[in-house]
Design a protein around this motif. Structure first.
Motif, mmCIF file in Angstrom:
data_model
loop_
_atom_site.group_PDB
_atom_site.id
_atom_site.type_symbol
_atom_site.label_atom_id
_atom_site.label_comp_id
_atom_site.label_asym_id
_atom_site.label_seq_id
_atom_site.Cartn_x
_atom_site.Cartn_y
_atom_site.Cartn_z
ATOM 1 N N VAL A 196 -1.696 13.973 10.761
ATOM 2 C CA VAL A 196 -0.566 13.942 9.829
ATOM 3 C C VAL A 196 -0.897 12.918 8.751
ATOM 4 O O VAL A 196 -1.282 11.785 9.064
ATOM 5 C CB VAL A 196 0.751 13.554 10.527
ATOM 6 N N VAL A 197 -0.729 13.307 7.493
ATOM 7 C CA VAL A 197 -1.047 12.423 6.375
ATOM 8 C C VAL A 197 0.133 12.380 5.413
ATOM 9 O O VAL A 197 0.748 13.407 5.127
ATOM 10 C CB VAL A 197 -2.311 12.897 5.622
ATOM 11 N N GLN A 198 0.441 11.178 4.937
ATOM 12 C CA GLN A 198 1.434 10.983 3.882
ATOM 13 C C GLN A 198 0.840 10.075 2.812
ATOM 14 O O GLN A 198 0.107 9.129 3.132
ATOM 15 C CB GLN A 198 2.697 10.293 4.414
ATOM 16 N N ASN A 199 1.161 10.348 1.555
ATOM 17 C CA ASN A 199 0.817 9.406 0.499
ATOM 18 C C ASN A 199 1.798 8.251 0.582
ATOM 19 O O ASN A 199 3.000 8.423 0.371
ATOM 20 C CB ASN A 199 0.890 10.089 -0.866
ATOM 21 N N THR A 226 3.695 5.698 -4.042
ATOM 22 C CA THR A 226 4.138 6.699 -5.017
ATOM 23 C C THR A 226 3.482 6.517 -6.379
ATOM 24 O O THR A 226 3.529 7.422 -7.213
ATOM 25 C CB THR A 226 5.667 6.639 -5.188
ATOM 26 N N LEU A 227 2.873 5.370 -6.635
ATOM 27 C CA LEU A 227 2.245 5.102 -7.926
ATOM 28 C C LEU A 227 0.762 5.454 -7.950
ATOM 29 O O LEU A 227 0.175 5.608 -9.026
ATOM 30 C CB LEU A 227 2.425 3.620 -8.315
ATOM 31 N N THR A 228 0.138 5.563 -6.799
ATOM 32 C CA THR A 228 -1.287 5.869 -6.722
ATOM 33 C C THR A 228 -1.518 6.921 -5.643
ATOM 34 O O THR A 228 -0.589 7.309 -4.928
ATOM 35 C CB THR A 228 -2.114 4.612 -6.378
ATOM 36 N N GLU A 229 -2.755 7.350 -5.496
ATOM 37 C CA GLU A 229 -3.104 8.285 -4.430
ATOM 38 C C GLU A 229 -4.375 7.812 -3.730
ATOM 39 O O GLU A 229 -5.353 8.530 -3.622
ATOM 40 C CB GLU A 229 -3.268 9.706 -4.978
ATOM 41 N N TYR A 230 -4.351 6.576 -3.248
ATOM 42 C CA TYR A 230 -5.459 6.105 -2.432
ATOM 43 C C TYR A 230 -4.994 5.282 -1.224
ATOM 44 O O TYR A 230 -5.804 4.763 -0.476
ATOM 45 C CB TYR A 230 -6.471 5.309 -3.262
ATOM 46 N N ARG A 231 -3.685 5.194 -1.031
ATOM 47 C CA ARG A 231 -3.149 4.566 0.182
ATOM 48 C C ARG A 231 -2.413 5.652 0.973
ATOM 49 O O ARG A 231 -1.394 6.184 0.523
ATOM 50 C CB ARG A 231 -2.196 3.427 -0.160
ATOM 51 N N PHE A 232 -2.920 5.976 2.148
ATOM 52 C CA PHE A 232 -2.358 7.084 2.916
ATOM 53 C C PHE A 232 -2.008 6.643 4.335
ATOM 54 O O PHE A 232 -2.853 6.097 5.056
ATOM 55 C CB PHE A 232 -3.354 8.248 2.987
ATOM 56 N N ASN A 233 -0.748 6.887 4.726
ATOM 57 C CA ASN A 233 -0.381 6.771 6.134
ATOM 58 C C ASN A 233 -1.024 7.932 6.886
ATOM 59 O O ASN A 233 -0.992 9.075 6.417
ATOM 60 C CB ASN A 233 1.131 6.838 6.314
ATOM 61 N N GLN A 234 -1.594 7.649 8.060
ATOM 62 C CA GLN A 234 -2.282 8.684 8.827
ATOM 63 C C GLN A 234 -1.994 8.527 10.315
ATOM 64 O O GLN A 234 -2.000 7.412 10.835
ATOM 65 C CB GLN A 234 -3.795 8.592 8.601
ATOM 66 N N ILE A 235 -1.743 9.657 10.965
ATOM 67 C CA ILE A 235 -1.543 9.708 12.414
ATOM 68 C C ILE A 235 -2.494 10.766 12.963
ATOM 69 O O ILE A 235 -2.481 11.909 12.499
ATOM 70 C CB ILE A 235 -0.095 10.080 12.792
ATOM 71 N N ILE A 263 -2.776 4.671 11.003
ATOM 72 C CA ILE A 263 -2.967 3.762 9.877
ATOM 73 C C ILE A 263 -1.676 3.815 9.083
ATOM 74 O O ILE A 263 -1.256 4.881 8.631
ATOM 75 C CB ILE A 263 -4.156 4.175 8.997
ATOM 76 N N TYR A 264 -1.040 2.661 8.914
ATOM 77 C CA TYR A 264 0.299 2.642 8.340
ATOM 78 C C TYR A 264 0.429 1.467 7.379
ATOM 79 O O TYR A 264 0.174 0.317 7.745
ATOM 80 C CB TYR A 264 1.331 2.541 9.472
ATOM 81 N N TYR A 265 0.807 1.746 6.142
ATOM 82 C CA TYR A 265 0.986 0.718 5.125
ATOM 83 C C TYR A 265 2.408 0.178 5.174
ATOM 84 O O TYR A 265 3.374 0.946 5.175
ATOM 85 C CB TYR A 265 0.679 1.281 3.740
ATOM 86 N N GLU A 269 -6.989 -6.046 1.510
ATOM 87 C CA GLU A 269 -8.328 -6.371 1.033
ATOM 88 C C GLU A 269 -9.259 -6.854 2.144
ATOM 89 O O GLU A 269 -10.479 -6.882 1.970
ATOM 90 C CB GLU A 269 -8.259 -7.426 -0.079
ATOM 91 N N LYS A 270 -8.722 -7.200 3.297
ATOM 92 C CA LYS A 270 -9.542 -7.663 4.413
ATOM 93 C C LYS A 270 -9.999 -6.522 5.324
ATOM 94 O O LYS A 270 -10.769 -6.735 6.251
ATOM 95 C CB LYS A 270 -8.780 -8.702 5.230
ATOM 96 N N ILE A 271 -9.492 -5.322 5.070
ATOM 97 C CA ILE A 271 -9.838 -4.170 5.901
ATOM 98 C C ILE A 271 -10.884 -3.344 5.161
ATOM 99 O O ILE A 271 -10.692 -2.959 4.005
ATOM 100 C CB ILE A 271 -8.592 -3.320 6.203
ATOM 101 N N VAL A 272 -11.995 -3.065 5.815
ATOM 102 C CA VAL A 272 -13.081 -2.318 5.177
ATOM 103 C C VAL A 272 -12.654 -0.875 4.957
ATOM 104 O O VAL A 272 -11.768 -0.339 5.635
ATOM 105 C CB VAL A 272 -14.369 -2.375 6.025
ATOM 106 N N ALA A 273 -13.300 -0.217 3.997
ATOM 107 C CA ALA A 273 -12.907 1.130 3.591
ATOM 108 C C ALA A 273 -12.967 2.119 4.749
ATOM 109 O O ALA A 273 -12.119 3.015 4.867
ATOM 110 C CB ALA A 273 -13.797 1.599 2.445
ATOM 111 N N GLU A 274 -13.967 1.969 5.630
ATOM 112 C CA GLU A 274 -14.144 2.911 6.743
ATOM 113 C C GLU A 274 -12.972 2.881 7.709
ATOM 114 O O GLU A 274 -12.707 3.864 8.419
ATOM 115 C CB GLU A 274 -15.446 2.611 7.500
ATOM 116 N N GLU A 275 -12.232 1.779 7.754
ATOM 117 C CA GLU A 275 -11.106 1.659 8.672
ATOM 118 C C GLU A 275 -9.794 2.151 8.056
ATOM 119 O O GLU A 275 -8.759 2.141 8.722
ATOM 120 C CB GLU A 275 -10.950 0.206 9.124
ATOM 121 N N LYS A 276 -9.853 2.604 6.811
ATOM 122 C CA LYS A 276 -8.637 3.043 6.136
ATOM 123 C C LYS A 276 -8.445 4.554 6.186
ATOM 124 O O LYS A 276 -7.463 5.072 5.636
ATOM 125 C CB LYS A 276 -8.651 2.575 4.674
ATOM 126 N N THR A 277 -9.374 5.270 6.800
ATOM 127 C CA THR A 277 -9.223 6.716 6.970
ATOM 128 C C THR A 277 -9.611 7.106 8.380
ATOM 129 O O THR A 277 -10.570 6.578 8.953
ATOM 130 C CB THR A 277 -10.096 7.502 5.967
#
Length: 235
Positions: free
Chosen positions: A113-116, A119-128, A154-156, A205-213
């Motif tokens: 499950v993915v959510q943007n 609302t201002l950008t499209e590079y932060r995504f909640n993911q289950i 992954i939840y912002y 900024e402390k979380i590497v890109a690979e851990e954000k998806t």
């Protein structure tokens, strides 16, 4: 006893399920209709580049089978469906979707499950993510997802400001055997882990890109039909 007969449609094939409140539009390269001799349709089978649109739900897959008798919709081969701000993908999907209501769904293997989140950008995504999911709807809005097997999240985390803007507080990353995900006002509001919980929150900024998806993540906004005629646009 009235036996089933078959009709198939090709090229610009489209089937509509008309209702006073809304209409479902379905297109694919080929559509098979299983019906009795009175032309009462029992099953609809759509394969290759299948896509459907209804105002409250949209979807796409290489193969779709819809039973009008029990309102069960099966999607396989790269299936995806959208409801409000939710994008759901898996290897196989089953949905209970009637003329007026969406009742629930089940997904099997590589469920996501993915959510943007922003609302201002499209590079932060909640993911289950997880092996299997069961989702529940109320008033055609997804409000609860149960995740079974290798559940990950992954939840912002946002804080509402007095001027109605939001400030990012951090990113929560979690895992467990099972999870419950609660959705309210179109956004993930709460995640609880049933067994073997493991969570941490840190600055973005402390979380590497690979851990954000999560594995299998894809944002398929461009594939989502926004109007009935979009079902003819291939993914």
């Amino acid at each position: 006893k009235d036996t089933l007969s078959y009709t198939f449609i090709t090229n610009m094939a489209m089937v509509k399920q008309v209702d006073s409140k809304d209409t479902l539009y379905l297109h694919s390269d080929t559509i098979w209709l299983d019906h009795d001799k009175s032309m009462n349709i029992k099953f609809i089978k759509a394969y290759y580049h299948a896509k459907f649109f209804r105002n409250d739900i949209q979807g796409a897959a290489e193969y779709i089978k819809y039973s009008l008798e029990d309102s069960i919709l099966l999607m396989t081969n790269n299936p995806v469906f959208w409801n409000e701000q939710n994008q759901i993908t898996a290897d196989t999907m089953l949905m209970n979707i009637g003329k007026n209501n969406i009742y629930g769904f089940q997904t099997y293997y590589n469920s996501l499950v993915v959510q943007n989140s922003d609302t201002l950008t499209e590079y932060r995504f909640n993911q289950i993510g997880g092996k299997r999911m069961v989702g529940y709807f109320e008033n055609n809005k997804l409000y609860l997802v149960n995740v079974f097997g290798n559940a990950q999240s992954i939840y912002y985390i946002w804080e509402e400001n007095k001027d109605t803007t939001s400030s990012l507080m951090g990113v929560n990353i979690g895992s467990g055997s099972e999870m419950k995900v609660y959705i309210d006002e179109k956004k993930i509001k709460k995640i609880t882990t049933i067994t073997s919980p493991g969570f941490y929150t840190d600055d973005e900024e402390k979380i590497v890109a690979e851990e954000k998806t999560l594995k299998g993540f894809m944002w398929m906004k461009k594939d989502r039909p926004k109007k009935p005629l979009d079902i003819f646009v291939e993914r």
